[in-house]
Design a protein around this motif. Structure first.
Motif, mmCIF file in Angstrom:
data_model
loop_
_atom_site.group_PDB
_atom_site.id
_atom_site.type_symbol
_atom_site.label_atom_id
_atom_site.label_comp_id
_atom_site.label_asym_id
_atom_site.label_seq_id
_atom_site.Cartn_x
_atom_site.Cartn_y
_atom_site.Cartn_z
ATOM 1 N N GLU A 135 0.811 -1.131 0.012
ATOM 2 C CA GLU A 135 0.024 0.111 0.033
ATOM 3 C C GLU A 135 0.842 1.066 -0.438
ATOM 4 O O GLU A 135 0.772 2.233 -0.688
ATOM 5 C CB GLU A 135 -0.319 0.155 0.995
ATOM 6 C CG GLU A 135 -2.137 -0.816 1.323
ATOM 7 C CD GLU A 135 -3.111 -0.359 2.457
ATOM 8 O OE1 GLU A 135 -3.486 0.931 2.415
ATOM 9 O OE2 GLU A 135 -3.616 -1.638 3.415
ATOM 10 N N ILE A 136 1.495 1.933 0.784
ATOM 11 C CA ILE A 136 2.423 2.536 1.052
ATOM 12 C C ILE A 136 3.565 2.553 -0.742
ATOM 13 O O ILE A 136 3.944 4.217 -1.114
ATOM 14 C CB ILE A 136 3.991 1.998 1.810
ATOM 15 C CG1 ILE A 136 3.568 2.116 3.463
ATOM 16 C CG2 ILE A 136 5.527 3.154 2.255
ATOM 17 C CD1 ILE A 136 4.379 2.111 4.488
ATOM 18 N N GLN A 149 2.327 2.086 -3.318
ATOM 19 C CA GLN A 149 1.542 2.461 -4.380
ATOM 20 C C GLN A 149 1.109 3.406 -4.271
ATOM 21 O O GLN A 149 1.490 4.839 -5.139
ATOM 22 C CB GLN A 149 -0.383 1.805 -4.197
ATOM 23 C CG GLN A 149 -0.624 1.956 -5.155
ATOM 24 C CD GLN A 149 -0.409 0.990 -6.847
ATOM 25 O OE1 GLN A 149 0.361 0.311 -6.739
ATOM 26 N NE2 GLN A 149 -0.618 2.406 -7.488
ATOM 27 N N TYR A 150 1.192 4.023 -2.837
ATOM 28 C CA TYR A 150 0.819 5.578 -2.625
ATOM 29 C C TYR A 150 1.634 6.285 -2.624
ATOM 30 O O TYR A 150 1.600 7.813 -3.474
ATOM 31 C CB TYR A 150 0.695 5.684 -0.839
ATOM 32 C CG TYR A 150 -0.545 6.597 -0.422
ATOM 33 C CD1 TYR A 150 -1.627 6.713 -0.824
ATOM 34 C CD2 TYR A 150 0.479 7.613 1.186
ATOM 35 C CE1 TYR A 150 -2.136 8.875 -0.333
ATOM 36 C CE2 TYR A 150 0.096 8.354 1.599
ATOM 37 C CZ TYR A 150 -1.098 9.065 1.075
ATOM 38 O OH TYR A 150 -2.132 9.849 0.920
ATOM 39 N N LYS A 151 3.180 5.878 -2.941
ATOM 40 C CA LYS A 151 4.854 6.742 -3.053
ATOM 41 C C LYS A 151 4.358 7.234 -4.121
ATOM 42 O O LYS A 151 4.726 8.204 -4.742
ATOM 43 C CB LYS A 151 5.671 6.137 -2.337
ATOM 44 C CG LYS A 151 6.085 6.043 -0.844
ATOM 45 C CD LYS A 151 7.336 5.482 -0.847
ATOM 46 C CE LYS A 151 7.695 5.526 0.554
ATOM 47 N NZ LYS A 151 8.477 4.346 0.912
ATOM 48 N N LYS A 152 4.600 5.984 -5.504
ATOM 49 C CA LYS A 152 4.305 5.900 -6.325
ATOM 50 C C LYS A 152 2.923 6.663 -6.888
ATOM 51 O O LYS A 152 3.166 7.843 -7.512
ATOM 52 C CB LYS A 152 3.735 4.620 -7.207
ATOM 53 C CG LYS A 152 3.953 4.642 -8.380
ATOM 54 C CD LYS A 152 3.309 3.207 -8.998
ATOM 55 C CE LYS A 152 3.263 3.236 -10.588
ATOM 56 N NZ LYS A 152 3.184 1.877 -11.195
ATOM 57 N N GLU A 153 1.904 7.122 -6.564
ATOM 58 C CA GLU A 153 1.203 8.242 -7.268
ATOM 59 C C GLU A 153 1.526 9.312 -6.742
ATOM 60 O O GLU A 153 0.810 10.452 -7.201
ATOM 61 C CB GLU A 153 -0.097 7.728 -6.543
ATOM 62 C CG GLU A 153 -1.220 6.479 -6.811
ATOM 63 C CD GLU A 153 -2.078 5.943 -6.053
ATOM 64 O OE1 GLU A 153 -2.111 4.425 -5.994
ATOM 65 O OE2 GLU A 153 -3.053 6.736 -5.152
ATOM 66 N N ASN A 154 1.589 9.068 -5.322
ATOM 67 C CA ASN A 154 2.423 10.846 -5.045
ATOM 68 C C ASN A 154 4.053 11.183 -5.391
ATOM 69 O O ASN A 154 4.414 12.602 -4.703
ATOM 70 C CB ASN A 154 2.640 11.182 -3.626
ATOM 71 C CG ASN A 154 0.589 11.219 -3.238
ATOM 72 O OD1 ASN A 154 0.093 11.708 -3.347
ATOM 73 N ND2 ASN A 154 0.318 9.601 -2.766
ATOM 74 N N GLN A 177 8.761 -2.221 -3.109
ATOM 75 C CA GLN A 177 8.377 -1.216 -3.613
ATOM 76 C C GLN A 177 9.028 -0.878 -5.196
ATOM 77 O O GLN A 177 7.720 -0.154 -5.972
ATOM 78 C CB GLN A 177 8.782 0.216 -2.526
ATOM 79 C CG GLN A 177 8.047 -0.292 -1.281
ATOM 80 C CD GLN A 177 8.508 0.741 -0.170
ATOM 81 O OE1 GLN A 177 8.176 2.130 -0.639
ATOM 82 N NE2 GLN A 177 9.354 0.376 0.173
#
Ligand code: PEP
Ligand code: MN
Length: 371
Positions: free
Chosen positions: A305-306, A308-313, A359
């Motif tokens: 989840e982290i 994915q979240y880092k990638k999106e941001n 990641q």
């Protein structure tokens, strides 16, 4: 005790070395054969302790030139003469084909490949080819560097040459770090070797691991407690004046003391109470391990989840500040619980590298590929 440790008969069982008592097998002798008298005196003392396999270096691999490089072929003649008087077997190091041929010519009973030979597949193959058709037992020391594949590869080359009696010798690994050992034992490597080759006897060489005679007893005992099949120790009538490895050789008197002190523990215990208690403890370990594995899987799901979240941001995977704080806090927690902080650090480094790998995989995923 001495009888049990040393009255060993070499028997061939299914192509492997086994001894009369199952284990362990004692080998002792000087780092180098220096003079006839030194070798005779050592052999006599070793034999009087009940040890029937004597080691002796005939050609010595030395770090720098112009140091004692072994006496060579004359030592093989001393060995033959001594064997005519004392019923022992001799083991020597061979580092090339010529050494092996001379060893065979002089009826040496077993040979070993040293740590500087095991690292070199060309030399190992040449020696293996020259071993074809002989039935001399061969012991293979671990390579100087901690490379299990190289150690296994050397054993494999020797076995492919048709040698049926093979043993492995653990003599520790060179390290750039400053440790209390001359060669770091890295016990997990020989244990892994034993796991891969359970039928190959594993012998510990505490002398080259320690580099210092005060540690021989402790290392030999640890090897026995880890179920090693044998011990090879360097001993000399006057260790301080030995021509090679003076610090690590024990005197003949010290050898007797060490052998007298070593404790041989049994493989298992048939007592019913012992068995049921052990089983109960093992069940508890199994259930804790199950929780550990489940929690690691839970942790990894959050990492996904982290990622994915880092990638999106558009944020980098490695956040140094966060990683340092993870390490520090986990070290603190482990300290408070009486755990080794180094152990926890090692474990977290492994967990962290898996987290980075996961990641990176997420970052590299193209938008259309299924997650
Ligand atoms: C030896 O056994 O004396 C020796 C030179 O050992 P290693 O190959 O382990 O350094
Ligand atoms: Mn030595």
């Amino acid at each position: 005790m001495v009888g049990e440790l040393s009255k060993i008969v070499l028997m061939e069982t299914e192509g492997n070395w086994k001894n009369e008592f199952g284990r362990p097998w004692m080998i002792a002798g000087p780092c180098s054969a220096e003079t006839y008298e030194q070798l005779f005196q050592t052999t006599k003392a070793v034999y009087d302790l009940g040890i029937t396999v004597v080691r002796a270096g005939v050609w010595k691999p030395r770090t720098r030139p112009n140091t004692f490089e072994g006496v060579g072929e004359p030592a093989l003649e001393w060995i033959e003469a001594i064997k005519a008087e004392i019923p022992v077997q001799f083991a020597i190091e061979v580092a090339n084909v010529q050494h092996l041929e001379l060893a065979l010519k002089h009826h040496i009973d077993m040979v070993w490949l040293g740590a500087r030979t095991t690292v070199n597949p060309f030399t190992v193959q040449e020696i293996a080819d020259a071993l074809k058709g002989t039935d001399i037992p061969v012991m293979v020391k671990n390579p100087v560097n901690p490379d299990l594949a190289l150690w296994l590869g050397c054993i494999e080359r020797i076995a492919n040459a048709g040698v049926r009696q093979i043993a492995a010798i653990h003599r520790g690994f060179s390290s750039f770090r400053n440790t209390r050992y001359r060669n770091e034992p890295l016990w997990q490597l020989p244990i892994e070797l034993k796991g891969r080759l359970p039928h190959i006897p594993l012998i510990c060489d505490p002398s080259h691991i320690a580099g210092d005679r005060s540690m021989i007893r402790e290392i030999a005992q640890k090897a026995l407690d880890l179920n090693y099949d044998g011990i090879m120790v360097e001993t000399h009538p006057d260790p301080d004046n030995a021509l090679s490895d003076p610090m690590q050789q024990v005197s003949l008197r010290q050898l007797a003391d060490i052998i007298g002190d070593l404790k041989l523990r049994k493989d298992t215990c048939d007592d019913a109470l012992f068995k049921s208690k052990l089983e109960e403890l093992r069940n508890r370990i199994d259930s804790i391990d199950h929780d550990i594995v489940e929690n690691l899987a839970n942790r990894l799901r959050i990492i996904e989840e982290i990622g994915q979240y880092k990638k999106e941001n558009d944020v980098t995977i490695l956040q140094m500040e966060r990683w340092t704080s993870i390490l520090n806090s986990r070290r603190e927690w482990s300290k408070a619980l009486g755990l080794s902080t180094d152990l926890i650090e090692e474990i977290y480094k492994t967990i962290h590298s898996e987290s980075i790998r996961k990641q990176t995989e997420i970052f590299n995923r193209s938008p259309e590929s299924p997650s």
